[in-house]
Scaffold this active site. Structure first.
Site, PDB file in Angstrom:
ATOM      1  CG  ASP A 160      52.511 -19.822  35.499  1.00  0.00           C
ATOM      2  OD1 ASP A 160      53.070 -20.408  36.417  1.00  0.00           O
ATOM      3  OD2 ASP A 160      53.027 -18.819  34.929  1.00  0.00           O
ATOM      4  CG  HIS A 203      56.037 -10.745  34.257  1.00  0.00           C
ATOM      5  ND1 HIS A 203      57.261 -11.000  34.834  1.00  0.00           N
ATOM      6  CD2 HIS A 203      55.137 -11.464  34.963  1.00  0.00           C
ATOM      7  CE1 HIS A 203      57.102 -11.824  35.850  1.00  0.00           C
ATOM      8  NE2 HIS A 203      55.828 -12.136  35.959  1.00  0.00           N
TER       9      HIS A 203
END
Ligand code: AMP
Length: 280
Positions: free
Chosen positions: A150, A37
């Site tokens: 992802d 992140h």
């Protein structure tokens, strides 16, 4: 740094920033932040005047038997990490404010979301596309950042933003890994020490596949078999190992150009995904 729960309030604040001529970068997350992140946040910080991180465990992207309730949450810790990275705003709405009881509108990205994880997590990408469009409508970012970890999600969101003429430019950033190759994920904390020890096999198997292609292998089934043999002793269950086209995400039988090799496996109760891009 300011933390907002209210949709109305953050909208007001961001529109004030935009009136000053500032560009806005958004990093959508479900929190429990890690270096993966943070790499998106750092990139947003470099690109934009104002950086917004959304932290929202999105109930509609979880299936009824999935880990919505036990998904790790720690807003205080996340806020500390965001502050250190120079984030301007955290947007952390309540599920009720995002999905009132009579909520009825969903976004489907057809064609890109049926294969890979879509086969095993029905409704997941509908939930993802819906929450991301809501975040895009609330924040109206100039840039939005997603991780290649992802890959299917990132590719679907990019398509959604284009198809629905959303203003946000979607940027896909490389997967951040632990030193032993395991792709970082908030779910890695579920792993027992034994499972954690075996988890790097996923990336190793994908790298072996890359080497096979570099050595001239063009048959996807043979590559998938080799990955399977390598994975089977390390994992509890394999959902899929797939070689797909980078833009359509459809299975490829004979490799002629760049491909995405993606896998989803279970280590005990924990589902892990990973992928690599291999240039043709
Ligand atoms: P999540 O909080 O898991 O929904 O992830 C939020 C964003 O961070 C998504 O765009 C993910 O693809 C991205 N992300 C998660 N893990 C990684 C990683 N290891 N490397 C790069 N990006 C990641």
């Amino acid at each position: 740094m300011k933390i907002f729960n209210s949709i109305k309030e953050i909208r007001k604040e961001i529109s004030r920033e935009k009136q000053k001529g500032f560009t806005v970068g958004l990093v959508p997350t479900m929190g429990y932040l890690h270096e993966g992140h943070l790499s998106l946040i750092k990139k947003a910080r470099r690109d934009s005047d104002v950086v917004v991180v959304s932290i929202f465990v999105n109930p509609v992207q979880f299936g009824p038997k999935e880990d919505y309730r036990k998904y790790p949450r720690n807003l205080k810790r996340d806020a500390g990490l965001c502050e250190k990275e120079g984030v301007d705003y955290i947007f952390s709405p309540s599920p009720k404010s995002m999905y009132p009881v009579d909520y009825s509108t969903f976004v489907c990205v057809e064609g890109l979301t049926e294969n890979l994880c879509g086969k095993f997590r029905p409704g997941h990408f509908k939930g993802v596309a819906t929450v991301v469009s809501k975040l895009f409508n609330i924040i109206e970012p100039d840039f939005a950042y997603f991780g290649q970890k992802d890959a299917q999600q990132a590719i679907a969101i990019k398509r959604m933003a284009r198809d629905l003429n959303m203003g946000a430019k979607v940027k896909i950033m490389p997967t951040v890994r632990d030193a032993d190759g395991l792709a970082m994920s908030s779910r890695n904390i579920y792993l027992s020490p034994k499972e954690r020890g075996k988890a790097p096999t996923i990336y190793r198997a994908l790298q072996e596949a890359r080497n096979l292609i570099k050595l001239g292998e063009r048959n996807s089934n043979r590559i998938i078999s080799k990955i399977r043999v390598k994975l089977l002793p390390a994992v509890t269950k394999i959902d899929y190992i797939s070689v797909v086209d980078l833009s359509t995400l459809k299975d490829i039988k004979v490799i002629k150009s760049g491909v995405l090799i993606a896998a989803a496996v279970w280590m005990g109760q924990t589902r892990l995904i990973d992928n690599i891009i291999v240039k043709g």
